[in-house]
Design an enzyme around this catalytic site. Structure first.
Site, PDB file in Angstrom:
ATOM      1  N   TYR A   1     108.581  66.033  58.739  1.00 52.40           N
ATOM      2  CA  TYR A   1     109.264  67.318  58.878  1.00 52.40           C
ATOM      3  C   TYR A   1     110.289  67.232  59.993  1.00 52.40           C
ATOM      4  O   TYR A   1     110.207  66.361  60.865  1.00 52.40           O
ATOM      5  CB  TYR A   1     108.265  68.456  59.153  1.00 52.40           C
ATOM      6  CG  TYR A   1     107.601  68.389  60.517  1.00 52.40           C
ATOM      7  CD1 TYR A   1     106.429  67.662  60.710  1.00 52.40           C
ATOM      8  CD2 TYR A   1     108.165  69.028  61.616  1.00 52.40           C
ATOM      9  CE1 TYR A   1     105.823  67.600  61.949  1.00 52.40           C
ATOM     10  CE2 TYR A   1     107.564  68.970  62.868  1.00 52.40           C
ATOM     11  CZ  TYR A   1     106.397  68.247  63.035  1.00 52.40           C
ATOM     12  OH  TYR A   1     105.801  68.176  64.268  1.00 52.40           O
ATOM     13  N   CYS A   2     111.259  68.124  59.945  1.00 50.62           N
ATOM     14  CA  CYS A   2     112.229  68.268  61.028  1.00 50.62           C
ATOM     15  C   CYS A   2     112.652  69.741  61.059  1.00 50.62           C
ATOM     16  O   CYS A   2     111.990  70.590  60.467  1.00 50.62           O
ATOM     17  CB  CYS A   2     113.416  67.321  60.856  1.00 50.62           C
ATOM     18  SG  CYS A   2     114.362  67.561  59.346  1.00 50.62           S
ATOM     19  N   THR A   3     113.738  70.049  61.736  1.00 50.16           N
ATOM     20  CA  THR A   3     114.123  71.451  61.930  1.00 50.16           C
ATOM     21  C   THR A   3     114.442  72.165  60.614  1.00 50.16           C
ATOM     22  O   THR A   3     113.900  73.212  60.317  1.00 50.16           O
ATOM     23  CB  THR A   3     115.343  71.541  62.863  1.00 50.16           C
ATOM     24  OG1 THR A   3     115.139  70.666  63.963  1.00 50.16           O
ATOM     25  CG2 THR A   3     115.564  72.960  63.349  1.00 50.16           C
TER      26      THR A   3
END
Ligand SMILES: [Zn+2]
Ligand SMILES: [Zn+2]
Length: 343
Positions: A198-200
């Site tokens: 996951y990331c932003t």
């Protein structure tokens, strides 16, 4: 024809205050093959400038990455415009939870080599051969699976103030560094583990997932729309929220609070705190975590040296800066020997 900003940030701030108009802060990205980024950039600038859009947008041969704000009353017009661009039709718009009319003060549309600075030679793998996108509900199930390795694809100063419970949070300054670290850590589990990332907002995972598939990982997943979209779905569908702390964002708000947990500490006194600031000494500008008491005591600076410089008359500060760039800005986000409590 006007192709660039004419107003300064200060002038814009005053205008926004005067207008007092609701604005939506949003972000989106798309990987696509853009033949002439310069031309595309001008097309966007001309249209968005007229719609009073503000923000930071990067365009490259590999696609577009946009963070911007748009007057709420012009949102439909904006949406219609991007839907007419074939690779942006129905693109996911990540709309911010907290709104701030001053999240952006200028419209900057820039042509870059890449939309994600990754140091990769994309010719060696297919960026569009991405991992499996999962929504918040499926993501929660997956990360409960003991066979899953959950990886935060963001940098150290982002995961420091908030991350998913149980995630690996590489202590890195760049996306490229985390790609290598994760690959090394998981090299014996390319086939038997679920690699969940996951990331932003999803843009980094999308490339990372293609990269890991290319490297032989069999079960690669990414959180669709990133933390921003996850939070929205958790609220709408009343799901369990597995994210603790704040989500670091790349505009003036700096972060959105997702859970009440404060998981970081002031870099100067060690007190529980998760407020990012930039050192008030313009020549330093170091990004770090500072509590209110330290802010007062240190005059919003990262060190006594910076405090002394900051106290000088502006002309003297300028003379001191002459010939030196603000080196901290880029390379030392949240890292400096002066910060005693940065782990
Ligand atoms: Zn403190
Ligand atoms: Zn400083």
């Amino acid at each position: 024809m006007q192709l660039y900003n004419k107003l300064s940030a200060k002038e814009r701030e005053a205008l926004l205050e005067e207008a007092g108009e609701d604005r939506l802060t949003l972000s989106f990205y798309a990987y696509a093959k853009i033949g002439n980024p310069e031309l595309f950039r001008n097309h966007l600038f001309i249209a968005w400038d007229q719609m009073d859009v503000l923000g930071r947008i990067y365009v490259a041969h590999e696609g577009i990455n946009a963070q911007l704000s748009v007057p709420a009353r012009r949102f439909n017009e904006f949406k219609k415009f991007i839907d007419e661009i074939y690779f942006l039709e129905n693109v996911r718009l990540n709309i911010a939870i907290e709104h701030d009319i001053k999240s952006f003060l200028k419209l900057k549309v820039k042509v870059r080599k890449k939309i994600v600075a990754d140091g990769l030679n994309d010719d060696t793998f297919d960026v569009t051969n991405k991992g499996i996108h999962v929504d918040a509900a499926r993501f929660n199930e997956l990360i409960n699976d003991p066979n899953t390795v959950l990886v935060d694809m963001r940098n150290h100063y982002e995961s420091e103030i908030g991350h998913f419970k149980g995630a690996i949070t590489p202590d890195v300054d760049t996306f490229r560094d985390s790609l290598d670290i994760i690959e090394e850590d998981l090299k014996d589990h390319k086939e038997d583990k679920n690699l969940v990332m996951y990331c932003t907002g999803g843009i980094r995972c999308e490339k990372a997932s293609a990269y890991y598939k290319h490297k032989g990982f069999q079960n690669v997943y990414q959180l669709e729309g990133g933390i921003i979209e996850y939070t929205r779905q958790v609220e709408n569908q009343q799901l369990e929220n597995k994210f603790i702390g704040k989500n670091f964002v790349f505009d003036h708000r700096r972060a959105e609070r997702i859970s009440e947990d404060v998981i970081a500490q002031c870099h100067q006194c060690g007190k529980t705190c998760d407020t990012h600031v930039n050192c008030a000494n313009e020549a330093c500008h170091l990004l770090f975590i500072q509590c209110e008491e330290c802010a007062e005591k240190m005059d919003n600076c990262c060190s006594t040296d910076c405090k002394e410089i900051h106290a000088l008359p502006y002309e003297e500060q300028k003379a001191l800066r002459k010939g030196k760039g603000a080196s901290n800005k880029i390379f030392k986000k949240g890292r400096s020997k002066v910060l005693l409590y940065k782990q």
